[in-house]
Design a protein around this motif. Structure first.
Motif, PDB file in Angstrom:
ATOM      1  N   GLN A   1      -9.828 -40.486 -34.352  1.00 58.07           N
ATOM      2  CA  GLN A   1      -9.085 -41.740 -34.456  1.00 58.07           C
ATOM      3  C   GLN A   1      -9.742 -42.634 -35.501  1.00 58.07           C
ATOM      4  O   GLN A   1     -10.856 -43.119 -35.316  1.00 58.07           O
ATOM      5  CB  GLN A   1      -9.056 -42.458 -33.109  1.00 58.07           C
TER       6      GLN A   1
ATOM      7  N   LYS B   1     -10.395 -45.980 -37.656  1.00 58.49           N
ATOM      8  CA  LYS B   1     -10.362 -47.400 -37.324  1.00 58.49           C
ATOM      9  C   LYS B   1     -10.509 -48.229 -38.586  1.00 58.49           C
ATOM     10  O   LYS B   1     -11.408 -48.004 -39.394  1.00 58.49           O
ATOM     11  CB  LYS B   1     -11.485 -47.739 -36.328  1.00 58.49           C
TER      12      LYS B   1
ATOM     13  N   PRO C   1      -4.954 -45.040 -38.437  1.00 60.79           N
ATOM     14  CA  PRO C   1      -5.213 -46.232 -37.617  1.00 60.79           C
ATOM     15  C   PRO C   1      -3.992 -47.113 -37.394  1.00 60.79           C
ATOM     16  O   PRO C   1      -2.975 -46.998 -38.085  1.00 60.79           O
ATOM     17  CB  PRO C   1      -6.269 -46.980 -38.423  1.00 60.79           C
TER      18      PRO C   1
END
Length: 448
Positions: free
Chosen positions: A89, A91, A168
């Motif tokens: 993931q 960011k 993101p």
């Protein structure tokens, strides 16, 4: 490239495109037949310019990660170390301003121009995003860094897929009402690097919006590697091989002038979206057409000067590490301009910057960011550091391509100095940061 490596690249891209359906379902978006068949793959990036150099800030390096497909993680490594269910993931750094951020995308069609990059008489069409300070964000979802179809294509060109990497979520709340208590908002336009996407400036753009600016990011269709239009239509890079950068800049400048015209329509209560899409509450009352600035990265930075020469409504401009091309730098410009470069690039080793500097007749400032590289002025700065293991990049390779400065610090410093410049020139709020070196930001030096 040997045949084994070529076969591996094709397998990686096939996997990435094949997984587009899963990502589309997750984001509530359909999958186009072109993506399903893989027919939307980007054409090879053409040479940026007939006068291109080997300098690291040359525009052919704007999308350098495209050349790293061979470094993507091997399938057996993925099976052993990272399962698809635990995709990385990414960011994005949160904005530093005091306002919440709203966002809306618009589809704009210029019926007075044909698209120069495709055959026939197709009208020039663009996708833009408007970022702005918002009031209540409740009930307004946060926009993805890039829409699902274009996002999957973006990952595929890097030998990645949604099973490996999750792009993101931004700070931009879609269709959140504009903070009209701030009055009319100064406008900033953003143009990105060659064959790059408007999303590549998000870390800077959403921060400026959180400081009270209306920021418009522009995808230059068929120059950009991927642009997603309504109904999940994907347009990719179709720029003819050998297109000179000076010609590309003329197209971009015309795009920017057209976008400003559409902002004028917006400011008078109209809806310039081709499909008359819903607009955020308060948007038409919040566009200040008397305070317009522009900034861009690399070729997008060079486009700032060309656009300012074409359109006098752009009152101030900033170039983030972009080499200039064509005749625009040789013409006098009497409006404020900032040159903001990486640690190894400035007008002492870039003749195009020296030429422009001598023709700037208004306020001008030339600063450089120690430890930064050319790609440090795009979202690659925070993104690739997080993806390094999947891309097979060592720390030494990261530093070679993205500089030695910490990514978080690089973005923070860029944000502060961009805001200082536009606050000074559009809002008339003088910033002492632009007077000389600061102990708070020792990475910034002024080129005399």
């Amino acid at each position: 490239m040997n045949h084994r490596r070529l076969r591996h690249r094709r397998r990686l891209i096939a996997v990435a495109v094949g997984s587009a359906g899963a990502l589309a379902v997750a984001l509530g978006v359909g999958l186009t037949s072109a993506m399903a068949t893989g027919s939307s793959s980007a054409t090879p990036a053409p040479t940026a310019s007939s006068s291109a150099t080997s300098a690291p800030w040359a525009p052919e390096n704007d999308e350098k990660p495209l050349g790293q497909k061979k470094a993507a993680v091997q399938p057996k490594t993925l099976a052993a170390g990272r399962k698809a269910a635990s995709a990385l993931q990414l960011k994005i750094p949160a904005p530093s301003g005091k306002y919440s951020v709203g966002m809306v995308g618009l589809h704009l069609v210029d019926k007075t121009r044909t698209d120069p990059y495709v055959s026939g008489s197709t009208s020039r069409e663009l996708m833009v995003s408007l970022w702005y300070p918002a009031t209540s964000t409740s009930g307004h979802y946060q926009a993805p860094w890039m829409p699902s179809i274009s996002g999957t294509h973006f990952l595929a060109t890097r030998g990645l897929s949604p099973q490996l990497v999750t792009l993101p979520t931004t700070a931009g709340h879609v269709l959140a009402p504009v903070n009209t208590a701030l009055g009319k908002l100064p406008v900033l336009l953003y143009s990105t690097g060659l064959h790059s996407d408007r999303a590549m400036g998000t870390a800077l753009v959403q921060d400026l919006a959180s400081r009270g600016y209306l920021v418009v990011t522009v995808d230059h269709t068929h120059d950009a590697n991927e642009v997603q239009f309504p109904s999940n239509r994907l347009e990719v890079n179709k720029m003819p091989a050998g297109t000179h950068s000076s010609d590309t800049l003329k197209v971009r400048a015309a795009d920017i002038k057209f976008v400003i015209n559409q902002l004028k329509t917006l400011s008078t209560g109209g809806n310039p979206d081709a499909g008359h899409a819903t607009l955020p509450t308060g948007l038409t009352k919040s566009v200040d057409m008397t305070k317009i600035g522009m900034f861009g990265w690399s070729l997008g930075g060079a486009a700032v000067d060309t656009a300012m020469q074409l359109d006098s409504r752009i009152a101030a401009g900033a170039n983030l590490d972009g080499q200039f091309f064509g005749t625009a730098p040789s013409k006098d410009l009497n409006r404020p301009f900032m040159l903001f470069s990486s640690g190894s690039h400035n007008r002492n080793n870039d003749a195009s910057w020296r030429t422009l500097w001598s023709h700037l007749k208004g306020y001008k400032v030339d600063i450089k960011l120690k430890g930064a590289a050319h790609l440090s002025f795009s979202d690659n700065e925070w993104m690739v550091a997080q993806e390094a293991q999947l891309l097979g990049l060592s720390k030494a390779q990261l530093q070679q391509q993205y500089g030695t400065i910490d990514p978080t610090r690089a973005i923070a410093v860029q944000r502060v100095y961009l805001a200082a410049f536009f606050d000074q020139e559009l809002r008339k709020k003088h910033s002492t940061l632009l007077d000389g070196t600061s102990s708070k930001y020792p990475e910034i030096s002024f080129v005399p």
